[in-house]
Design a protein around this motif. Structure first.
Motif, short mmCIF file in Angstrom:
data_model
loop_
_atom_site.label_atom_id
_atom_site.label_comp_id
_atom_site.label_asym_id
_atom_site.label_seq_id
_atom_site.Cartn_x
_atom_site.Cartn_y
_atom_site.Cartn_z
N ILE A 42 77.61 -25.12 7.30
CA ILE A 42 75.88 -24.85 6.24
C ILE A 42 75.72 -25.10 5.70
N ALA A 74 72.94 -25.24 2.88
CA ALA A 74 71.80 -24.48 2.22
C ALA A 74 71.40 -25.12 1.15
N TYR A 110 69.79 -25.06 6.37
CA TYR A 110 69.18 -23.63 6.07
C TYR A 110 68.40 -23.78 4.97
N SER A 144 63.46 -15.20 8.38
CA SER A 144 64.63 -16.03 8.48
C SER A 144 66.27 -15.68 8.38
N LEU A 201 68.92 -17.21 10.84
CA LEU A 201 70.50 -17.39 10.40
C LEU A 201 71.40 -16.90 10.87
#
Length: 683
Positions: free
Chosen positions: A131, A133, A165, A381, A385
């Motif tokens: 991920i 981020a 993300y 959100s 995720l």
């Protein structure tokens, strides 16, 4: 599922407070939802070998390097300002750095190994899902290009689950069609994408087939109480917290000073810029406390207990909202600050260069309404995720990445190490650039780039080293910042970690051998280092050319008549009866030709190497005969009759040709002049 988080955390040159915080917030959010993860200790591509604790030392080296490279005076002055600022703040910087390190050590679950974009091409950290981020991770760094690690586009991440993300691209992004092609190619391989700014969402949905979510920055995934326990109460009371980043922020500073003076508030000034006394320290009409040596918990405390906040920072706006503070935001490039204010309908908190905050009628922020919006966006959100992680865990991927790697182009440099009596030889004789390096080595830099398809070839070695002949090349290449050896077994190894007693030998390539395909996502530079073996001085034929019409072979030439030919130009030419060694011992004939009314001034020398003729110039370098220009190039060497032949800078000489240069005989001119004068006198 093993999840690796890659983000900007510790490694920001200015020690930005938000970077360790948003990574910590993201990992803690996953943990609260039962998802284990590790933060990848990752140095961005632009970081290099920067000394984070003592930046003044890094800037000292950078100033010296850029001066040697001929950088503009304005750039040098800016670098010197940073160097001197960090030097004056050396103790405070050490404290700030150590507090950052301490925070990360106490709060992160991270990898033991520190990675960068180079290592992620050759080492797999062992995660099933990656991920990337938040924050400005998809920017094009002006001097270092994109960072593929932040795009999850490194070899270690191939066919693994990928989630982005709250990614942002900032103000530096695609500048060319090729930039855009790479950007969209990398993003297209990410399975689920959530971004922070609406402009990026629109760009990606237009350029790819991806559905892109608009999500909150990780710091906003938590309630205020998550940060309350971290925040340290400052000693100051009744203060305006002034936090500015990146730009000089004169407008923000001026508005903060006016507001503090009008409301009898002390200003607590904090920045990521290396300012020994801040920007307001010289004013005597307001109270200012400047803090550079604080850590993350203290930074949070300044928000929590502030009367009001002035900033130009995105994350300062986020924490002002979380702590429900009155705040005002000054001008800042990009749209990330505008996005967060618009999200909560707080556009009136933004002021421009012509605005005066004191003259505006602004209602206190309705935080009940803000909380309502925040809670909804937080749910959205969170759903994005957690759903992305759940779905990516069951993906089976078999993407072919080889075609992309085989399309990569890269520059190549040919290097001759700092050996005695070595020179460029035929390299550069065709106008291609060459360079002397600080190490004493010399380098040939062809303009044509190689293609990583296994079909490009090394060139023949044009360098010259006396007493040796070329024995091929050994090759190393740089991915982004670090060099790797290519080994005999086809593996690659960091040059700095190579151990000849343990690792396979470095591969030796023949001249003109094919350059192997290298299975990495980027090659920034390849360097072929010349290999040599001892050899006796080679011998070659010598051709004597009269260089002019009307010449005859003199009796001193001792040349068989059947070895002489008259060329179409009218010049006379013959092969010398004996070979000459390239050791400086051979001598040219004194007067093999005669030309009525002229004397032989000397010889121009050209040599034939791999079917190409080169002039020998006065400085000992070579120039392709057809490309030599008297206006642009150095003068061709003139060798006196009977003089020794110089050692010629090549080991592949087939033959040389010396061409006569003639000058009118002054004694002949004098005799002709006397006859003419006598003739005029009789008339």
């Amino acid at each position: 599922m093993n999840i690796g988080i890659i983000s900007i955390n510790m490694y920001t040159k200015g020690l930005n407070f938000a970077c360790p915080l948003h990574t910590f917030a993201f990992q803690q959010f996953l943990s609260k939802n039962g998802i284990a993860s590790k933060v990848i200790d990752y140095k961005p591509v632009y970081y290099g070998d920067f000394d984070l604790r003592h930046p003044d030392e890094s800037y000292t080296k950078l100033v010296d390097r850029r001066k040697k490279e001929g950088a503009r005076d304005e750039e040098i002055a800016e670098l010197i300002e940073k160097r001197d600022g960090y030097r004056a703040l050396r103790r405070e910087r050490e404290v700030r750095h150590d507090k950052f390190r301490s925070f990360i050590g106490r709060h992160y679950d991270k990898t033991d190994r520190c990675y960068d974009s180079d290592l992620l091409e050759i080492e797999d950290p062992g995660f099933d899902c990656y991920i990337c981020a938040t924050d400005v991770i998809w920017k094009k760094e002006p001097t270092k290009d994109f960072d593929r690690g932040f795009f999850l586009a490194s070899k270690a991440m191939e066919n693994k689950g990928k989630v982005a993300y709250a990614a942002s691209r900032g103000v530096h992004f695609s500048q060319t069609n090729e930039d855009e092609r790479r950007f969209l190619h990398w993003v297209d391989d990410i399975d689920f994408i959530g971004v922070r700014e609406s402009s990026l969402k629109e760009y990606l949905e237009e350029g790819t087939d991806k559905e892109v979510a608009l999500v909150l920055d990780p710091v906003l995934l938590h309630e205020r109480d998550f940060y309350d326990v971290l925040a340290v109460r400052p000693a100051e009371e009744k203060y305006l917290f002034l936090y500015y980043v990146m730009e000089r922020a004169e407008d923000t500073l001026a508005q903060a000073a006016a507001y503090a003076k009008a409301h009898d508030l002390t200003i607590v000034e904090v920045t990521d810029r290396p300012l020994p006394h801040g920007m307001l320290g010289g004013r005597d009409d307001i109270r200012v406390v400047y803090r550079y040596d604080i850590g993350i918990e203290e930074w949070l405390g300044y928000f929590k207990y502030a009367d009001v906040v002035f900033t130009n920072s995105f994350h300062a706006s986020c924490f002002s909202i979380l702590f429900e503070k009155e705040f005002f935001v000054g001008p800042r490039s990009g749209d990330k600050v505008t996005n967060i204010l618009d999200l909560f309908d707080l556009g009136d908190r933004r002021f421009g260069k012509e605005d005066e905050v004191l003259a505006r009628s602004v209602e206190p922020i309705d935080y009940a309404r803000v909380r309502s919006v925040l809670e909804k966006k937080r749910r959205d959100s969170k759903d994005f995720l957690l759903n992305a992680i759940e779905k990516v865990s069951s993906l089976q991927k078999s993407t072919d990445y080889e075609w992309w790697k085989r399309e990569q182009h890269y520059p190549i440099r040919y290097l001759c190490d700092s050996q005695q009596e070595s020179c460029f030889g035929t390299f550069g004789a065709d106008g291609e650039p060459c360079a002397y390096l600080e190490s004493g080595s010399i380098e040939y830099r062809p303009r044509e780039e190689m293609v990583n398809d296994g079909l490009s070839r090394f060139v023949p070695n044009g360098f010259y080293r006396r007493g040796y002949r070329p024995a091929g090349w050994k090759m190393r290449f740089r991915i982004d910042n670090r060099y790797f050896w290519y080994l005999e077994d086809g593996s690659i190894k960091l040059c700095s970690e190579y151990d000849a007693t343990v690792d396979a030998p470095v591969k030796h390539f023949e001249e003109q051998a094919r350059i192997p395909y290298i299975p990495v996502d980027h090659i920034g530079m390849m360097v072929a280092e010349a290999l040599w073996e001892p050899v006796e001085a080679e011998q070659f034929e010598v051709i004597y050319n009269s260089g002019a019409k009307g010449c005859e072979i003199s009796s001193a030439a001792e040349v068989a008549i059947d070895n002489v030919q008259v060329l179409a130009s009218g010049s006379v030419e013959f092969f010398a009866p004996r070979m000459v060694s390239n050791d400086g011992s051979g001598r040219l004939m004194i007067e093999p030709f005669s030309r009525k009314g002229y004397f032989l001034e000397g010889w121009r020398l050209r040599l034939k190497v791999r079917n190409v003729w080169y002039w020998l110039l006065e400085d000992g370098s070579l120039r392709v005969v057809d490309q030599w220009s008297p206006e642009r190039d150095r003068t061709r060497l003139l060798i006196a009759p009977g003089a020794a032949l110089p050692v010629l800078p090549s080991t592949d000489i087939e033959r040389i040709a010396v061409q006569g240069v003639w000058r009118a005989d002054p004694s002949v001119k004098a005799r002709i002049g006397r006859r003419l004068r006598r003739g005029f006198g009789r008339s």
